[in-house]
Design an enzyme around this catalytic site. Structure first.
Site, PDB file in Angstrom:
ATOM      1  N   GLU A  26     -14.381  -1.814  -1.762  1.00 45.06           N
ATOM      2  CA  GLU A  26     -14.761  -1.895  -0.399  1.00 45.06           C
ATOM      3  C   GLU A  26     -16.074  -1.354  -0.116  1.00 45.06           C
ATOM      4  O   GLU A  26     -16.275   0.400  -0.598  1.00 45.06           O
ATOM      5  CB  GLU A  26     -13.437  -0.952   0.476  1.00 45.06           C
ATOM      6  CG  GLU A  26     -13.962  -1.371   1.750  1.00 45.06           C
ATOM      7  CD  GLU A  26     -12.440  -0.762   2.289  1.00 45.06           C
ATOM      8  OE1 GLU A  26     -10.970  -0.730   2.230  1.00 45.06           O
ATOM      9  OE2 GLU A  26     -12.544  -0.664   4.011  1.00 45.06           O
ATOM     10  N   ASP A  79       0.966  -1.172  -0.403  1.00 40.72           N
ATOM     11  CA  ASP A  79       0.060  -0.046   0.022  1.00 40.72           C
ATOM     12  C   ASP A  79       1.074   1.150   0.316  1.00 40.72           C
ATOM     13  O   ASP A  79       1.948   1.209   1.265  1.00 40.72           O
ATOM     14  CB  ASP A  79      -0.315   0.204   1.467  1.00 40.72           C
ATOM     15  CG  ASP A  79      -2.221  -0.154   1.009  1.00 40.72           C
ATOM     16  OD1 ASP A  79      -2.995   0.261  -0.033  1.00 40.72           O
ATOM     17  OD2 ASP A  79      -3.285  -0.334   1.417  1.00 40.72           O
ATOM     18  N   LYS A  83      -0.142  -1.130  -4.445  1.00 39.34           N
ATOM     19  CA  LYS A  83      -1.831   0.091  -4.443  1.00 39.34           C
ATOM     20  C   LYS A  83      -2.489   1.748  -4.168  1.00 39.34           C
ATOM     21  O   LYS A  83      -1.666   1.674  -3.071  1.00 39.34           O
ATOM     22  CB  LYS A  83      -2.950  -1.338  -3.281  1.00 39.34           C
ATOM     23  CG  LYS A  83      -4.413  -0.571  -3.293  1.00 39.34           C
ATOM     24  CD  LYS A  83      -5.219  -2.118  -3.049  1.00 39.34           C
ATOM     25  CE  LYS A  83      -5.260  -1.839  -0.884  1.00 39.34           C
ATOM     26  NZ  LYS A  83      -5.559  -0.574  -1.162  1.00 39.34           N
ATOM     27  N   GLU A 125      -5.495   4.210  -2.800  1.00 37.97           N
ATOM     28  CA  GLU A 125      -6.547   5.225  -3.173  1.00 37.97           C
ATOM     29  C   GLU A 125      -7.181   5.806  -3.871  1.00 37.97           C
ATOM     30  O   GLU A 125      -6.488   7.327  -4.185  1.00 37.97           O
ATOM     31  CB  GLU A 125      -7.071   4.908  -1.796  1.00 37.97           C
ATOM     32  CG  GLU A 125      -6.469   4.396  -0.577  1.00 37.97           C
ATOM     33  CD  GLU A 125      -7.135   4.484   0.747  1.00 37.97           C
ATOM     34  OE1 GLU A 125      -7.534   4.850   0.660  1.00 37.97           O
ATOM     35  OE2 GLU A 125      -6.938   3.820   1.598  1.00 37.97           O
TER      36      GLU A 125
HETATM   37  O1  KIV Z   1      -4.555  -2.138   4.264  1.00 39.55           O
HETATM   38  C1  KIV Z   1      -5.684  -2.794   3.767  1.00 39.55           C
HETATM   39  O2  KIV Z   1      -5.411  -4.219   4.550  1.00 39.55           O
HETATM   40  C2  KIV Z   1      -6.439  -2.759   3.039  1.00 39.55           C
HETATM   41  C3  KIV Z   1      -7.039  -3.687   2.475  1.00 39.55           C
HETATM   42  C4  KIV Z   1      -8.434  -3.296   3.507  1.00 39.55           C
HETATM   43  C5  KIV Z   1      -7.874  -3.945   1.260  1.00 39.55           C
HETATM   44  O3  KIV Z   1      -6.349  -1.648   2.104  1.00 39.55           O
END
Ligand code: KIV
Length: 274
Positions: free
Chosen positions: A183, A85, A114, A116
Site C-alpha cells: 500500500e 481482515d 489478512k 498488517e
Molecule cells: O481494509 C482494507 O480495505 C484494505 C485494503 C485497502 C487493502 O486493507
C-alpha cells in the site's frame, strides 16, 4: 458460473503474468455485484470502519464487526476468493487469541485472513499457515499503525525505508503468506518487490507493476468519503445517482405523484360492492 477462484489459481495467475483483480465488500448486495462482475478476490477490509461507518481511521473495528460483515459478504459470493481482515490488535495478544480470532473469520466463510506488518507478525503468520489458514500480508502504509506512521503517507521513499519494505516482503513470503498487499509505495519499489517474490503482490497506490490491484469499492464508485487519495480512480458517480433518486422520491411524494395507481393495490371487486 465460471470456475471458483482458489489459492492455487491465484499463484498460477502470477506465474502466467495474468493480472489479479481485488475489491472490498462489506455486505451481501455489493459482494454479489462484484462477484457477478468477475472479480478474483473480495476483501472484507477493516476499511469498513471508514467507508461503512464514517470513522476517521480503522482502529475501532473489532473481530465481531469483521465476522458479521464476512457472514453477509459470503452469502453474495459464488466465484471470488474471500479474504477477511484481522482488525487492530486481534493478532497481537498471544497466539491462542490470534488463532481463535482467525478461526472465527474462517468459520464465517473467509478463505484467508489478512494482517498488517511483518517483523511483529511473522510468528503468527507461520502458526496460522501451519493450521491451514492462508494468510495475506500487508506492508507499506499499514493503516492500523497510523499513529506510528504519523498519518496516511506514502512509505518507502528513501533507500533505507525501501530496503526495509523489501525485507518485510521476503519475511512474509518465507513465513508462508500466499500474497502480500503493497500500500502506498513508489512504483519502482513495488516493481522490485514483485520481481523478487514468488507470491503475488496486490497493489493499492503502488503502481502498475504489481501482480494485482485492489481498491476500496466505495472509492471507485465515488461514494461519499472524507479523504480521496491520489491513487483512487472514480469509475462511477454513485453519490449523484443516490442523491438524485432520493430528491426525485421526496419531490414526487410532496407533489402527490407517488404512489400512483401502478404502485398501489386495487380494492377487490367483492369489497367494493359492500
Ligand atoms: O481494509 C482494507 O480495505 C484494505 C485494503 C485497502 C487493502 O486493507
Amino acid at each position: 458460473m465460471a470456475f471458483k477462484m482458489t489459492l492455487s489459481r491465484l499463484l498460477k495467475m502470477k506465474q502466467k503474468g495474468e493480472k489479479i483483480t481485488a475489491l472490498t465488500a462489506y455486505d451481501y448486495p455489493f459482494a454479489r455485484l462484484l462477484d457477478e462482475a468477475g472479480i478474483d478476490i473480495i476483501l472484507v477490509g477493516d476499511s469498513l470502519g471508514m467507508a461503512f461507518r464514517g470513522e476517521e481511521n480503522t482502529l475501532k473495528v473489532t473481530i465481531d464487526d469483521t465476522a458479521y460483515h464476512t457472514r453477509a459478504v459470503k452469502k453474495g459470493i459464488k466465484r471470488a476468493f474471500l479474504v477477511a481482515d484481522m482488525p487492530f490488535l486481534s493478532y497481537h495478544l498471544g497466539i491462542e487469541k490470534t488463532m481463535e480470532n482467525a478461526g472465527r473469520l474462517i468459520s464465517e466463510g473467509a478463505e484467508a485472513v489478512k494482517l498488517e506488518g511483518a517483523e511483529g507478525v511473522v510468528a503468527a503468520v507461520e502458526r496460522l499457515v501451519s493450521a491451514g489458514i492462508p494468510v495475506m500480508g500487508h506492508i507499506g502504509l499499514t493503516p492500523q499503525s497510523i499513529h506510528q506512521l504519523g498519518g496516511f503517507k506514502i512509505q518507502g521513499r528513501h533507500t533505507e525505508a525501501a530496503g526495509k519494505i523489501i525485507e518485510q516482503a521476503r519475511m512474509l513470503e518465507d513465513a508462508g503468506a500466499f500474497s502480500v498487499v503493497l500500500e502506498c509505495i513508489p512504483v519502482d519499489l513495488a516493481a522490485a518487490i514483485t520481481d523478487k517474490l514468488k507470491i503475488p503482490t496486490i497493489g493499492i497506490g503502488a503502481g502498475a507493476y504489481c501482480d494485482g490491484q485492489i481498491l476500496v469499492t466505495n472509492d471507485l464508485l465515488g461514494m461519499p468519503s472524507d479523504i480521496t487519495p491520489k491513487f483512487v480512480k472514480k469509475y462511477a458517480d454513485v453519490s449523484s445517482v443516490v442523491s438524485n433518486a432520493a430528491r426525485e422520491y421526496i419531490d414526487e411524494i410532496r407533489t402527490s405523484q407517488f404512489p400512483d395507481a401502478e404502485h398501489s393495490y386495487e380494492t377487490p371487486r367483492r369489497l367494493k360492492a359492500i
